[in-house]
Design an enzyme around this catalytic site. Sequence first.
Site, PDB file in Angstrom:
ATOM      1  N   GLY A  17       0.802  -1.224   0.000  1.00 44.85           N
ATOM      2  CA  GLY A  17       0.000   0.000   0.000  1.00 44.85           C
ATOM      3  C   GLY A  17       0.834   1.273   0.000  1.00 44.85           C
ATOM      4  O   GLY A  17       1.891   1.365  -0.635  1.00 44.85           O
ATOM      5  N   ILE A  18       0.344   2.269   0.731  1.00 43.05           N
ATOM      6  CA  ILE A  18       0.982   3.593   0.748  1.00 43.05           C
ATOM      7  C   ILE A  18       2.398   3.502   1.318  1.00 43.05           C
ATOM      8  O   ILE A  18       3.327   4.131   0.794  1.00 43.05           O
ATOM      9  CB  ILE A  18       0.111   4.579   1.571  1.00 43.05           C
ATOM     10  N   ASP A  58       5.626  -4.202  15.188  1.00 43.77           N
ATOM     11  CA  ASP A  58       4.219  -3.930  15.470  1.00 43.77           C
ATOM     12  C   ASP A  58       4.200  -2.572  16.157  1.00 43.77           C
ATOM     13  O   ASP A  58       4.701  -2.422  17.276  1.00 43.77           O
ATOM     14  CB  ASP A  58       3.663  -5.028  16.391  1.00 43.77           C
ATOM     15  N   TYR A 152     -11.752   5.166  14.047  1.00 41.94           N
ATOM     16  CA  TYR A 152     -10.771   5.550  13.010  1.00 41.94           C
ATOM     17  C   TYR A 152     -10.658   7.068  12.949  1.00 41.94           C
ATOM     18  O   TYR A 152      -9.563   7.630  12.986  1.00 41.94           O
ATOM     19  CB  TYR A 152     -11.211   4.977  11.653  1.00 41.94           C
ATOM     20  N   LYS A 156      -7.342   9.281  14.041  1.00 38.87           N
ATOM     21  CA  LYS A 156      -6.632  10.063  13.023  1.00 38.87           C
ATOM     22  C   LYS A 156      -6.643  11.557  13.369  1.00 38.87           C
ATOM     23  O   LYS A 156      -5.700  12.284  13.043  1.00 38.87           O
ATOM     24  CB  LYS A 156      -7.237   9.814  11.641  1.00 38.87           C
ATOM     25  N   THR A 189      -5.596   1.203  -2.450  1.00 41.86           N
ATOM     26  CA  THR A 189      -4.626   0.250  -1.886  1.00 41.86           C
ATOM     27  C   THR A 189      -5.399  -1.014  -1.505  1.00 41.86           C
ATOM     28  O   THR A 189      -6.635  -1.018  -1.519  1.00 41.86           O
ATOM     29  CB  THR A 189      -3.971   0.812  -0.598  1.00 41.86           C
ATOM     30  N   PRO A 190      -4.676  -2.069  -1.089  1.00 38.39           N
ATOM     31  CA  PRO A 190      -5.363  -3.305  -0.696  1.00 38.39           C
ATOM     32  C   PRO A 190      -6.377  -3.090   0.439  1.00 38.39           C
ATOM     33  O   PRO A 190      -7.286  -3.905   0.625  1.00 38.39           O
ATOM     34  CB  PRO A 190      -4.220  -4.203  -0.222  1.00 38.39           C
TER      35      PRO A 190
HETATM   36  P1  NDP Z   1      -2.843  -1.173   3.918  1.00 38.85           P
HETATM   37  O1  NDP Z   1      -3.826  -1.897   4.771  1.00 38.85           O
HETATM   38  O2  NDP Z   1      -2.830  -1.450   2.449  1.00 38.85           O
HETATM   39  O3  NDP Z   1      -1.353  -1.371   4.481  1.00 38.85           O
HETATM   40  C1  NDP Z   1      -1.087  -1.193   5.824  1.00 38.85           C
HETATM   41  C2  NDP Z   1       0.082  -2.058   6.240  1.00 38.85           C
HETATM   42  O4  NDP Z   1       0.277  -1.842   7.651  1.00 38.85           O
HETATM   43  C3  NDP Z   1      -0.177  -3.540   6.049  1.00 38.85           C
HETATM   44  O5  NDP Z   1       0.983  -4.201   5.579  1.00 38.85           O
HETATM   45  C4  NDP Z   1      -0.529  -3.996   7.466  1.00 38.85           C
HETATM   46  O6  NDP Z   1      -0.220  -5.351   7.718  1.00 38.85           O
HETATM   47  C5  NDP Z   1       0.365  -3.101   8.283  1.00 38.85           C
HETATM   48  N1  NDP Z   1      -0.039  -3.029   9.691  1.00 38.85           N
HETATM   49  C6  NDP Z   1      -1.263  -3.188  10.239  1.00 38.85           C
HETATM   50  N2  NDP Z   1      -1.206  -3.106  11.568  1.00 38.85           N
HETATM   51  C7  NDP Z   1       0.095  -2.885  11.883  1.00 38.85           C
HETATM   52  C8  NDP Z   1       0.809  -2.742  13.099  1.00 38.85           C
HETATM   53  N3  NDP Z   1       0.179  -2.812  14.285  1.00 38.85           N
HETATM   54  N4  NDP Z   1       2.139  -2.519  13.052  1.00 38.85           N
HETATM   55  C9  NDP Z   1       2.787  -2.458  11.858  1.00 38.85           C
HETATM   56  N5  NDP Z   1       2.180  -2.628  10.680  1.00 38.85           N
HETATM   57  C10 NDP Z   1       0.853  -2.841  10.691  1.00 38.85           C
HETATM   58  O7  NDP Z   1      -3.123   0.379   4.212  1.00 38.85           O
HETATM   59  P2  NDP Z   1      -2.907   1.682   3.299  1.00 38.85           P
HETATM   60  O8  NDP Z   1      -1.617   1.594   2.586  1.00 38.85           O
HETATM   61  O9  NDP Z   1      -4.141   1.928   2.535  1.00 38.85           O
HETATM   62  O10 NDP Z   1      -2.847   2.810   4.439  1.00 38.85           O
HETATM   63  C11 NDP Z   1      -1.619   3.268   4.990  1.00 38.85           C
HETATM   64  C12 NDP Z   1      -1.928   4.422   5.925  1.00 38.85           C
HETATM   65  O11 NDP Z   1      -2.654   5.440   5.211  1.00 38.85           O
HETATM   66  C13 NDP Z   1      -2.820   4.028   7.114  1.00 38.85           C
HETATM   67  O12 NDP Z   1      -2.422   4.745   8.267  1.00 38.85           O
HETATM   68  C14 NDP Z   1      -4.195   4.491   6.669  1.00 38.85           C
HETATM   69  O13 NDP Z   1      -5.051   4.764   7.752  1.00 38.85           O
HETATM   70  C15 NDP Z   1      -3.842   5.756   5.904  1.00 38.85           C
HETATM   71  N6  NDP Z   1      -4.876   6.170   4.960  1.00 38.85           N
HETATM   72  C16 NDP Z   1      -5.206   5.366   3.889  1.00 38.85           C
HETATM   73  C17 NDP Z   1      -6.186   5.769   3.013  1.00 38.85           C
HETATM   74  C18 NDP Z   1      -6.584   4.963   1.821  1.00 38.85           C
HETATM   75  O14 NDP Z   1      -7.563   5.334   1.148  1.00 38.85           O
HETATM   76  N7  NDP Z   1      -5.902   3.879   1.500  1.00 38.85           N
HETATM   77  C19 NDP Z   1      -6.913   7.046   3.213  1.00 38.85           C
HETATM   78  C20 NDP Z   1      -6.477   7.785   4.368  1.00 38.85           C
HETATM   79  C21 NDP Z   1      -5.493   7.356   5.195  1.00 38.85           C
HETATM   80  P3  NDP Z   1      -1.428  -6.453   7.639  1.00 38.85           P
HETATM   81  O15 NDP Z   1      -1.792  -6.522   6.197  1.00 38.85           O
HETATM   82  O16 NDP Z   1      -0.811  -7.695   8.191  1.00 38.85           O
HETATM   83  O17 NDP Z   1      -2.539  -5.914   8.494  1.00 38.85           O
END
Ligand code: NDP
Length: 259
Positions: A17-18, A58, A152, A156, A189-190
């Site tokens: 993702g991001i 984590d 959420y 945020k 993103t996923p």
């Molecule tokens: P994804 O779910 O695609 O990726 C997030 C990653 O973080 C995954 O690999 C996940 O692992 C990992 N993760 C989850 N929990 C933890 C933890 N406790 N410690 C470390 N890693 C962890 O998310 P996005 O890329 O879409 O989002 C990234 C950020 O951007 C987030 O903070 C999200 O809230 C923010 N955001 C995203 C938006 C969007 O539209 N996509 C919009 C606004 C904000 P696993 O898969 O195992 O859970």
Amino acid sequence: MARLAGKRCLVTGAARGIGAAIARAFVREGGEVIITDIDVSRGRRTAADLGSAFLKLDVACEEDWAAAAAEFPAVDVLVNNAGITGFEEGAGPHDPEGASLASWRAVHAVNLDGTFLGCRYAIGAMKARKAGAIINISSRSGMVGIPGAAAYASSKAAVRNHTKTVALYCAMQGWDIRCNSIHPGAILTPMWEPLLGDGPDRPARMEALVAETPQKRFGTPEEVAAVAVLLASDEAGYVTGAEFTIDGGLLAGSAAVPR
Ligand code: NDP
């Protein structure tokens, strides 16, 4: 020109993702990147693709941050990107009336505690050089209320405010440690896949989800990464405590069409 040459950059939640897009953009700009994530196998794959180091982290776990500090006692850039919505564990309800305390706490533990612990680590890892950049990935949901995702939105919003506290604290110490927040809108993103599915109605669902976004499309992880590169670089030397929306114009005005 490599804008992050010589900078060690740690990115949380960077397996996909991001976070992965930010890590990729940082590598392209010459940064030495440490990919961290809770998902070890995907994190290792992403790190191998980029030729980066990987660390299991984590963000909600204080011991994991202590281990990160032991292995990487100095960093120049930290991106607090890892975040969850609450919907990973189930459909809810996640509204203010029906949400469970357990789910409220779980979301805050990752999004808010994780960012607090990350900022605390970063200050310790940057203050010897009195310089660095902390980038907190908040959300457009941190700027407005979200009836269907109370925890959420609350977490945020707190990330947005803590960013400013950290920025002021560091400036007060006379350090050039900058802290800024990014507020993405809908970024493909996923994270969105459970909502979109892969059936024939996927395009219609996507269209509906961005119907109120002025630019009428999802953003890309690369469009978020481009702003993260700027904030991480020395070009943004006078930018701290600031917030950046990347939302196709969503928060530029009311989503309601005036009569
Ligand atoms: P994804 O779910 O695609 O990726 C997030 C990653 O973080 C995954 O690999 C996940 O692992 C990992 N993760 C989850 N929990 C933890 C933890 N406790 N410690 C470390 N890693 C962890 O998310 P996005 O890329 O879409 O989002 C990234 C950020 O951007 C987030 O903070 C999200 O809230 C923010 N955001 C995203 C938006 C969007 O539209 N996509 C919009 C606004 C904000 P696993 O898969 O195992 O859970």
